[in-house]
Scaffold this motif. Structure first.
Motif, PDB file in Angstrom:
ATOM      1  N   ASP A  52     -13.646 -59.012  34.467  1.00 32.78           N
ATOM      2  CA  ASP A  52     -12.316 -59.619  34.394  1.00 32.78           C
ATOM      3  C   ASP A  52     -12.461 -61.110  34.095  1.00 32.78           C
ATOM      4  O   ASP A  52     -13.446 -61.731  34.499  1.00 32.78           O
ATOM      5  N   PRO A  53     -11.522 -61.698  33.352  1.00 33.82           N
ATOM      6  CA  PRO A  53     -10.230 -61.116  32.949  1.00 33.82           C
ATOM      7  C   PRO A  53     -10.264 -60.285  31.664  1.00 33.82           C
ATOM      8  O   PRO A  53      -9.308 -59.580  31.365  1.00 33.82           O
ATOM      9  N   ASP A  54     -11.354 -60.360  30.889  1.00 31.27           N
ATOM     10  CA  ASP A  54     -11.388 -59.635  29.621  1.00 31.27           C
ATOM     11  C   ASP A  54     -11.329 -58.124  29.835  1.00 31.27           C
ATOM     12  O   ASP A  54     -10.699 -57.404  29.053  1.00 31.27           O
ATOM     13  N   HIS A  55     -11.996 -57.626  30.892  1.00 28.89           N
ATOM     14  CA  HIS A  55     -11.961 -56.189  31.165  1.00 28.89           C
ATOM     15  C   HIS A  55     -10.519 -55.719  31.342  1.00 28.89           C
ATOM     16  O   HIS A  55     -10.099 -54.729  30.733  1.00 28.89           O
ATOM     17  N   GLY A  56      -9.753 -56.423  32.165  1.00 32.81           N
ATOM     18  CA  GLY A  56      -8.370 -56.036  32.406  1.00 32.81           C
ATOM     19  C   GLY A  56      -7.514 -56.159  31.157  1.00 32.81           C
ATOM     20  O   GLY A  56      -6.665 -55.300  30.884  1.00 32.81           O
ATOM     21  N   ARG A  57      -7.720 -57.216  30.382  1.00 29.90           N
ATOM     22  CA  ARG A  57      -6.939 -57.410  29.160  1.00 29.90           C
ATOM     23  C   ARG A  57      -7.176 -56.272  28.177  1.00 29.90           C
ATOM     24  O   ARG A  57      -6.213 -55.676  27.668  1.00 29.90           O
ATOM     25  N   ILE A  58      -8.430 -55.955  27.899  1.00 29.60           N
ATOM     26  CA  ILE A  58      -8.737 -54.899  26.929  1.00 29.60           C
ATOM     27  C   ILE A  58      -8.263 -53.550  27.450  1.00 29.60           C
ATOM     28  O   ILE A  58      -7.693 -52.741  26.712  1.00 29.60           O
TER      29      ILE A  58
END
Length: 266
Positions: A52-58
């Motif tokens: 996160d935060p990229d994991h949640g965004r994708i």
């Protein structure tokens, strides 16, 4: 490397912020002008290899492709394929669960989801036997090279499918998975090309090879526990819980999909 096998240890490690899924953080020399190095960078864009935060965004963007209507439409297609495959078994008087059912069912659905041309589907699935050797420390140099070539080819195929959806005329259904990923948007954010390619490769693996193994291992468990099989036959409403229990008791993947990287000494 450390291998954790006890439940409490694994659960704690998966929640430990010092252990990262993001292998881009690992210092390494990757030749970005090399086709395999570029393929590695794309794979590292997958949501299961992000913190996160990229994991949640994708993940939020990818989930938009799985609307209730899209899932229901695929359920109808799955029912049709299951019926067709069982009809073949009834006609021939025998049915190999893996080669005659699990493999064609999952390969067809996963291939249709990501828009693979029919003539490439068998080769695409078989190529994963080569890429699996990339994580095998006993693989020979020839096997590792075959794995590298297979990964580059897989991503080239998917990239061509994505380019066709993005730039070509829209003659595909509105709930097409690739088209849905291309147009997914959340708070003004969209998926990059590499994130789309990585997501499709990840979903093919999960929807294809993993499900194929789950069907065969699930049947094996039922044969090993005839009382549970009898209970399921007597009460079909237990099916959803049975699927969950098979995944818990004997998951097709006996390790986390992404090894964790220690950011600090632990």
């Amino acid at each position: 490397y450390w291998l954790l096998t006890r439940y409490d240890d694994v659960a704690a490690a998966l929640r430990d912020p010092r252990l990262s899924s993001e292998w881009r953080r690992k210092p390494r020399a990757i030749a970005l002008d090399d086709s395999y190095g570029q393929a590695q960078q794309i794979v590292l864009s997958s949501f299961n290899m992000k913190d996160d935060p990229d994991h949640g965004r994708i993940r939020r963007l990818v989930q938009q492709a799985f609307t209730r209507a899209a899932v229901d439409d695929r359920r109808d297609r799955i029912d049709q394929l299951v019926g067709d495959l069982l009809d073949v078994g009834l006609r021939d008087g025998r049915l190999d669960l893996v080669t005659g059912f699990a493999f064609p069912l999952t390969i067809t659905m996963a291939s249709e989801m990501i828009g693979l041309p029919v003539e490439l589907r068998d080769r695409f699935r078989a190529s994963f036997e080569d890429t699996e050797r990339l994580g095998d420390p006993t693989a020979t140099p020839e096997q590792r090279q075959a794995g590298k070539d297979a990964l580059v080819w897989q991503l080239d195929v998917i990239a061509e499918v994505v380019a066709t959806r993005r730039d070509g005329p829209r003659d595909h259904p509105g709930d097409d998975l690739v088209a849905a990923l291309v147009r997914a948007e959340d708070a003004g954010q969209v998926l990059t090309r590499d994130e789309i390619l990585a997501a499709l490769l990840t979903m093919y693996t999960a929807g294809g090879t993993t499900t194929e193994r789950m069907i065969s291992s699930g049947m094996l468990l039922m044969l090993q526990h005839p009382d549970q099989w009898a209970a399921l036959c007597e009460r079909p409403q237990l099916l959803d819980g049975a699927v969950t229990e098979v995944l818990r008791y004997h998951h097709p993947n006996q390790q986390t999909t992404t090894p964790r990287l220690a950011l600090v000494d632990v």
